[in-house]
Design a protein around this motif. Structure first.
Motif, PDB file in Angstrom:
ATOM      1  N   ALA A   1       2.200   4.325  -9.637  1.00  0.00           N
ATOM      2  CA  ALA A   1       1.649   3.367  -8.672  1.00  0.00           C
ATOM      3  C   ALA A   1       1.826   1.942  -9.175  1.00  0.00           C
TER       4      ALA A   1
ATOM      5  N   VAL B   1       2.393   1.759  -3.417  1.00  0.00           N
ATOM      6  CA  VAL B   1       1.389   2.247  -4.364  1.00  0.00           C
ATOM      7  C   VAL B   1       1.125   3.732  -4.142  1.00  0.00           C
ATOM      8  N   PHE B   2       0.948   4.142  -2.900  1.00  0.00           N
ATOM      9  CA  PHE B   2       0.666   5.553  -2.613  1.00  0.00           C
ATOM     10  C   PHE B   2       1.846   6.450  -2.981  1.00  0.00           C
TER      11      PHE B   2
ATOM     12  N   GLY C   1       4.217   5.722  -5.239  1.00  0.00           N
ATOM     13  CA  GLY C   1       4.289   5.708  -6.700  1.00  0.00           C
ATOM     14  C   GLY C   1       3.245   6.615  -7.326  1.00  0.00           C
ATOM     15  N   TYR C   2       2.036   6.573  -6.782  1.00  0.00           N
ATOM     16  CA  TYR C   2       0.968   7.437  -7.294  1.00  0.00           C
ATOM     17  C   TYR C   2       1.306   8.908  -7.049  1.00  0.00           C
ATOM     18  N   ARG C   3       1.872   9.181  -5.912  1.00  0.00           N
ATOM     19  CA  ARG C   3       2.222  10.560  -5.557  1.00  0.00           C
ATOM     20  C   ARG C   3       3.262  11.138  -6.506  1.00  0.00           C
TER      21      ARG C   3
ATOM     22  N   ASN D   1       0.831  -1.209   0.000  1.00  0.00           N
ATOM     23  CA  ASN D   1       0.000   0.000   0.000  1.00  0.00           C
ATOM     24  C   ASN D   1       0.867   1.261   0.000  1.00  0.00           C
TER      25      ASN D   1
END
Length: 182
Positions: free
Chosen positions: A77, A65-66, A68-70, A62
């Motif tokens: 992500a 993912v957060f 990577g998304y950021r 998690n």
């Protein structure tokens, strides 16, 4: 803008060299994304880590993912997710194929026993690191949550939901006292 292979490679390296599960990965993720790469600020990382703990799934995945998304949106992500899980998936697949043959091997058993203290240390490390950035009143919240869960047998889901509501109410009250909204 960060390149996707760099994001993938960073999280692949973290996934490859981490033993002991998700909490053991947190200090490596923290070191890479804050100290080494400067992708996120420490305060933002703590927020992402809090969010990662609040949603279902492994905390390290998690968090990856957060982060990577950021730094690169949906593609970031996906790169971080793939990089994080691919080493574990491959290693588990290989172990599953050959584990029956080496399960009773005393050397393998000794290696697993030897890793246990190191894993505990890897879990304690981020706890201490996170505690440094907290306000003193948060230690009372931690103690109350632990008492509610372990002492009173409350569900962690209810404790988390209550803490989220209390945190929102606290921030709204603070914004109201300052005469504005956040």
């Amino acid at each position: 803008m960060q390149r996707l292979p760099i994001i993938f490679g960073t999280f692949f390296k973290i996934g490859l060299f981490t033993f002991g599960g998700g909490y053991a990965m947190i200090p490596l993720i923290e070191r890479e994304v804050i100290d080494r790469r400067g992708w996120v600020e420490r305060r933002e990382f703590l927020d992402l880590l809090t969010l990662a703990q609040s949603v279902p799934g492994p905390i390290a995945v998690n968090t990856a993912v957060f982060v990577g998304y950021r730094i690169r949106g949906l593609r970031g992500a996906l790169a971080a997710l793939t990089g994080t899980i691919l080493p574990s998936f491959t290693i588990i697949l290989l172990i599953a194929l050959f584990f029956a043959d080496i399960r009773q091997n005393p050397v393998v058993d000794a290696a697993f026993k030897g890793m246990r203290p190191a894993v505990v240390a890897l879990i304690i490390g981020p706890v201490i690191s996170l505690a440094r950035g907290m306000h003193r009143t948060m230690f009372a919240v931690i103690a109350a949550a632990a008492l509610a869960i372990w002492g009173l047998g409350w569900s962690p889901i209810y404790v988390l939901a209550g803490a989220a509501v209390a945190g929102m109410a606290w921030e709204l009250a603070a914004a109201h006292r300052k005469g504005g909204t956040r």
